[in-house]
Write a protein that holds these residues in place. Structure first.
Motif, short mmCIF file in Angstrom:
data_model
loop_
_atom_site.label_atom_id
_atom_site.label_comp_id
_atom_site.label_asym_id
_atom_site.label_seq_id
_atom_site.Cartn_x
_atom_site.Cartn_y
_atom_site.Cartn_z
N MET A 1 -13.25 17.58 -55.30
CA MET A 1 -13.06 17.73 -56.68
C MET A 1 -11.95 18.91 -56.86
O MET A 1 -11.81 19.77 -56.20
CB MET A 1 -14.23 18.18 -57.38
N ASP A 2 -11.07 18.47 -57.65
CA ASP A 2 -9.94 19.60 -58.03
C ASP A 2 -10.58 20.86 -58.66
O ASP A 2 -10.91 20.75 -59.71
CB ASP A 2 -8.82 18.81 -59.10
N PRO A 3 -10.12 21.84 -57.90
CA PRO A 3 -10.75 23.11 -58.27
C PRO A 3 -10.07 23.63 -59.46
O PRO A 3 -10.43 24.91 -60.22
CB PRO A 3 -10.85 24.02 -57.30
N SER A 4 -8.75 23.14 -60.01
CA SER A 4 -7.95 23.76 -61.06
C SER A 4 -8.70 23.74 -62.42
O SER A 4 -8.48 24.50 -63.35
CB SER A 4 -6.74 22.84 -61.22
N HIS A 5 -9.86 22.93 -62.61
CA HIS A 5 -10.56 23.05 -63.87
C HIS A 5 -11.68 24.35 -63.88
O HIS A 5 -12.16 24.57 -64.99
CB HIS A 5 -11.41 21.99 -64.09
N ILE A 6 -11.55 24.92 -62.81
CA ILE A 6 -12.77 26.10 -62.80
C ILE A 6 -11.95 27.36 -63.55
O ILE A 6 -10.90 27.72 -62.89
CB ILE A 6 -13.26 26.37 -61.44
N LYS A 7 -12.53 28.09 -64.43
CA LYS A 7 -12.10 29.13 -65.05
C LYS A 7 -12.44 30.48 -64.52
O LYS A 7 -13.73 30.37 -63.93
CB LYS A 7 -12.56 29.17 -66.54
N LYS A 8 -11.83 31.34 -64.45
CA LYS A 8 -12.18 32.68 -63.71
C LYS A 8 -13.04 33.16 -64.65
O LYS A 8 -12.24 34.18 -65.67
CB LYS A 8 -10.83 33.53 -63.32
N ILE A 9 -14.16 33.10 -64.94
CA ILE A 9 -14.94 33.60 -65.94
C ILE A 9 -15.45 34.95 -65.58
O ILE A 9 -15.81 35.35 -64.36
CB ILE A 9 -16.41 32.79 -66.17
N SER A 10 -15.76 35.95 -66.58
CA SER A 10 -16.27 37.42 -66.40
C SER A 10 -17.84 37.10 -65.68
O SER A 10 -18.41 36.49 -66.70
CB SER A 10 -16.19 38.43 -67.27
N VAL A 11 -18.18 37.57 -64.77
CA VAL A 11 -19.57 37.44 -64.35
C VAL A 11 -20.21 38.67 -64.16
O VAL A 11 -19.76 39.48 -63.72
CB VAL A 11 -19.81 36.78 -62.99
N GLN A 12 -21.37 38.81 -65.05
CA GLN A 12 -22.27 39.89 -65.04
C GLN A 12 -23.68 39.23 -64.57
O GLN A 12 -24.30 38.44 -65.20
CB GLN A 12 -22.38 40.45 -66.41
N VAL A 13 -24.18 40.11 -63.50
CA VAL A 13 -25.52 39.79 -62.88
C VAL A 13 -26.71 40.78 -63.05
O VAL A 13 -26.24 41.77 -63.24
CB VAL A 13 -25.18 39.69 -61.53
N ILE A 14 -27.57 40.21 -63.38
CA ILE A 14 -28.88 40.93 -63.48
C ILE A 14 -29.97 40.43 -62.50
O ILE A 14 -30.23 39.06 -62.34
CB ILE A 14 -29.43 41.00 -64.71
N ILE A 15 -30.61 41.13 -61.52
CA ILE A 15 -31.56 40.63 -60.56
C ILE A 15 -32.74 41.29 -60.95
O ILE A 15 -33.24 42.25 -61.42
CB ILE A 15 -31.15 41.40 -59.22
N LEU A 16 -33.73 40.02 -61.07
CA LEU A 16 -35.24 40.54 -61.36
C LEU A 16 -35.72 40.16 -60.09
O LEU A 16 -36.11 39.02 -59.64
CB LEU A 16 -35.71 39.59 -62.70
#
Length: 162
Positions: A1-16
């Motif tokens: 799959m062409d990865p060009s459609h993937i956006k560089k989204i800001s990721v914020q993580v919480i671990i439970l």
């Protein structure tokens, strides 16, 4: 799959960390997950220890999703009488990513063999945000985070927000 459609989204993580017996000092899985994200400069907002209780898990997950777009629950995914993470999370998911659990078990099988049948790892989307339920052992948490979650989190969040 062409990865060009993937956006560089800001990721914020919480671990439970789901456990009725582990303390912050004894938690190795949550710390391992946090280290893997922080090594890639992906912020981990916080880590919480939640007891094996459906209502407390659901409340903590809902609260976490107001602050983060990726929540990882580690622990409580087995088949003992008090393991209830899956029962707490699955009813809340808008979409389930069956491939996440399947891939995790496939990767686990190469390391632990048929014992992987006890794993009920689950991934899904809730309100456009990623939710993962993974086993509570340090090794399993590292495997799921390093080999599946981190490589696909931008792809997952891109599609979850279309």
């Amino acid at each position: 799959m062409d990865p060009s459609h993937i956006k560089k989204i800001s990721v914020q993580v919480i671990i439970l960390v789901i456990s009725s017996t582990r303390t912050e000092k004894e938690d190795t899985a949550g710390k391992a997950i946090q280290t893997l994200f922080q090594d890639l400069s992906i912020p981990v907002i916080r880590t919480e220890i939640i007891p094996d209780n459906i209502e407390k898990i659901q409340n903590s997950l809902k609260r976490a999703l107001t602050d983060a777009n990726c929540v990882i629950l580690t622990g409580g995914t087995g088949i003992t009488h008090d393991d209830c993470t899956i029962e707490a999370v699955e009813p809340l998911l808008d979409k389930k990513m069956d491939g996440f659990g399947e891939l995790f078990r496939m990767k686990s099988y190469t390391e632990i063999g048929t014992r992987t049948v006890l794993s009920r790892a689950v991934g899904g989307i809730m309100n456009g945000k990623a939710v993962f339920c993974i086993p509570g052992s340090k090794h399993a948490a590292e495997l799921a985070t390093r080999d599946i979650i981190i490589p696909e989190i931008y792809h997952i969040l891109t599609h979850a927000n279309r």
